[in-house]
Design a protein around this motif. Structure first.
Motif, short mmCIF file in Angstrom:
data_model
loop_
_atom_site.label_atom_id
_atom_site.label_comp_id
_atom_site.label_asym_id
_atom_site.label_seq_id
_atom_site.Cartn_x
_atom_site.Cartn_y
_atom_site.Cartn_z
N ARG A 179 0.84 -1.20 0.00
CA ARG A 179 0.00 0.00 0.00
C ARG A 179 0.88 1.25 0.00
O ARG A 179 1.86 1.34 0.75
CB ARG A 179 -0.92 0.00 1.23
CG ARG A 179 -1.85 -1.21 1.26
CD ARG A 179 -2.48 -1.41 2.62
NE ARG A 179 -3.59 -0.48 2.87
CZ ARG A 179 -4.85 -0.71 2.55
NH1 ARG A 179 -5.19 -1.85 1.94
NH2 ARG A 179 -5.79 0.17 2.82
N VAL A 180 0.50 2.21 -0.83
CA VAL A 180 1.19 3.50 -0.93
C VAL A 180 0.13 4.59 -0.91
O VAL A 180 -0.90 4.49 -1.59
CB VAL A 180 2.01 3.62 -2.23
CG1 VAL A 180 2.71 4.97 -2.31
CG2 VAL A 180 3.02 2.48 -2.33
N VAL A 181 0.37 5.63 -0.13
CA VAL A 181 -0.53 6.79 -0.13
C VAL A 181 0.24 7.99 -0.66
O VAL A 181 1.36 8.27 -0.23
CB VAL A 181 -1.06 7.09 1.29
CG1 VAL A 181 -1.74 8.46 1.33
CG2 VAL A 181 -2.06 6.01 1.70
N THR A 182 -0.38 8.69 -1.62
CA THR A 182 0.18 9.94 -2.14
C THR A 182 -0.76 11.08 -1.78
O THR A 182 -1.99 10.91 -1.77
CB THR A 182 0.37 9.89 -3.66
OG1 THR A 182 -0.90 9.67 -4.31
CG2 THR A 182 1.34 8.79 -4.05
N TYR A 183 -0.18 12.23 -1.50
CA TYR A 183 -0.97 13.43 -1.21
C TYR A 183 -0.56 14.54 -2.17
O TYR A 183 0.63 14.84 -2.29
CB TYR A 183 -0.76 13.88 0.24
CG TYR A 183 -1.52 15.13 0.61
CD1 TYR A 183 -2.90 15.20 0.41
CD2 TYR A 183 -0.87 16.24 1.14
CE1 TYR A 183 -3.60 16.35 0.74
CE2 TYR A 183 -1.57 17.38 1.48
CZ TYR A 183 -2.93 17.44 1.28
OH TYR A 183 -3.62 18.58 1.60
N LYS A 206 -4.64 9.82 -2.17
CA LYS A 206 -4.93 8.60 -2.92
C LYS A 206 -4.23 7.41 -2.29
O LYS A 206 -3.05 7.48 -1.95
CB LYS A 206 -4.48 8.73 -4.38
CG LYS A 206 -5.16 9.84 -5.16
CD LYS A 206 -4.65 9.90 -6.59
CE LYS A 206 -5.34 10.98 -7.39
NZ LYS A 206 -4.95 12.34 -6.94
N LEU A 207 -4.97 6.32 -2.17
CA LEU A 207 -4.41 5.04 -1.74
C LEU A 207 -4.18 4.19 -2.97
O LEU A 207 -5.10 3.91 -3.74
CB LEU A 207 -5.36 4.32 -0.79
CG LEU A 207 -5.00 2.85 -0.48
CD1 LEU A 207 -3.66 2.76 0.26
CD2 LEU A 207 -6.12 2.18 0.30
N TRP A 208 -2.92 3.76 -3.16
CA TRP A 208 -2.54 2.88 -4.26
C TRP A 208 -2.16 1.52 -3.70
O TRP A 208 -1.46 1.43 -2.69
CB TRP A 208 -1.34 3.46 -5.02
CG TRP A 208 -1.52 4.86 -5.51
CD1 TRP A 208 -1.29 6.01 -4.81
CD2 TRP A 208 -1.95 5.26 -6.81
NE1 TRP A 208 -1.56 7.11 -5.59
CE2 TRP A 208 -1.97 6.69 -6.83
CE3 TRP A 208 -2.33 4.57 -7.97
CZ2 TRP A 208 -2.33 7.41 -7.95
CZ3 TRP A 208 -2.70 5.29 -9.09
CH2 TRP A 208 -2.70 6.70 -9.08
N ILE A 209 -2.63 0.45 -4.37
CA ILE A 209 -2.32 -0.91 -3.93
C ILE A 209 -1.74 -1.68 -5.11
O ILE A 209 -2.28 -1.64 -6.22
CB ILE A 209 -3.57 -1.62 -3.39
CG1 ILE A 209 -4.14 -0.85 -2.20
CG2 ILE A 209 -3.23 -3.06 -2.97
CD1 ILE A 209 -5.41 -1.47 -1.62
N LYS A 210 -0.64 -2.40 -4.87
CA LYS A 210 -0.03 -3.18 -5.94
C LYS A 210 -0.91 -4.38 -6.27
O LYS A 210 -1.18 -5.22 -5.41
CB LYS A 210 1.37 -3.64 -5.56
CG LYS A 210 2.08 -4.34 -6.72
CD LYS A 210 3.50 -4.75 -6.40
CE LYS A 210 4.12 -5.45 -7.62
NZ LYS A 210 5.48 -5.95 -7.35
#
Length: 242
Positions: A179-183, A206-210
């Motif tokens: 999980r990666v969160v970008t702002y 935004k929450l990004w998931i592989k």
């Protein structure tokens, strides 16, 4: 984790002043009192808001002791809020020594134990030590002519490309489910094997998931002209899909 440190009414906050995302008792102006004035005045542009940091932490910490890395942590505001609210373990990496010193002092003042701050460049970080990641525009200072923190570190469009490509490759090598969160920003660091799972704060968070295996040859095709974009299927990473 949060502690029982009490707060002087005329001073910076304690960990107990930070509540959950549904009901804050603390505003950014109050939290930022923990920093020196020169760093505090940069907060509206450069440091993560308290409410955003709390929401991001909840998205990233899915199990006790999840190890989270904040890339380009500045004075550590995200890590400090996150460590006060969750059972995660937070680390921030920062090149600027004055910001690093402020982050470490704030962690000491808040008596937070599950947070650490590393002095260095993202190129020197071992991503294998972390399970989740937070990015608040860590490299876009390299490509914008205005809104620079200072002139203490090298900045250039070439470094922007180098850093974003490096981070994308490192994130691509992480296991499926990472999980990666970008702002804010365009999420240039997110490889196309990640899908945007959810958004908050007007799509700024935004929450990004592989979801798929990383394909280095596809990533070498480069960023889309429009970078991070929203199509009929939702937000997509700003890189060519295979």
């Amino acid at each position: 984790m949060r502690n029982d440190l009490s707060m002087r009414s005329d001073a910076a906050p304690s960990a107990e002043d930070i509540e959950d995302p549904e009901g804050f008792s603390i505003e950014d102006e109050k939290f930022d009192l923990i920093y020196p004035a020169q760093i505090r005045k940069l907060s509206p542009v450069f440091w993560t808001p308290v409410a955003v940091a709390a929401a991001a932490a909840k998205l990233l910490v899915t199990a006790p002791h999840t190890r989270v890395l904040d890339i380009g942590c500045g004075p550590g505001k995200f890590c400090l809020v996150a460590a006060s609210l969750t059972d995660g373990r937070f680390a921030g990496v920062e090149q600027r020594s004055d910001l690093l010193a402020a982050a470490r002092q704030a962690a000491k003042d808040l008596q937070l134990t599950d947070v650490e701050f590393l002095h260095g460049n993202v190129m020197d970080v071992d991503f294998s030590e972390y399970e989740a990641f937070y990015l608040f525009n860590p490299f876009e200072e390299n490509i914008f002519t205005g809104h620079k923190i200072d002139r203490a570190v090298p900045l250039s469009p070439a470094l922007f490309k180098r850093y974003t490509s490096h981070v994308a490759a490192q994130l691509g090598a992480k296991p499926i489910g990472t999980r990666v969160v970008t702002y804010m920003g365009y999420a240039d660091d997110i490889p196309s094997c990640y899908d945007c799972d959810s958004t908050l704060f007007g799509d700024d968070l935004k929450l990004w998931i592989k979801r798929r295996e990383y394909e280095p040859d596809i990533e070498l095709l480069g960023l889309r002209v429009s970078r991070s974009y929203r199509g009929s299927g939702g937000w997509a990473a700003p890189r060519q899909r295979g």
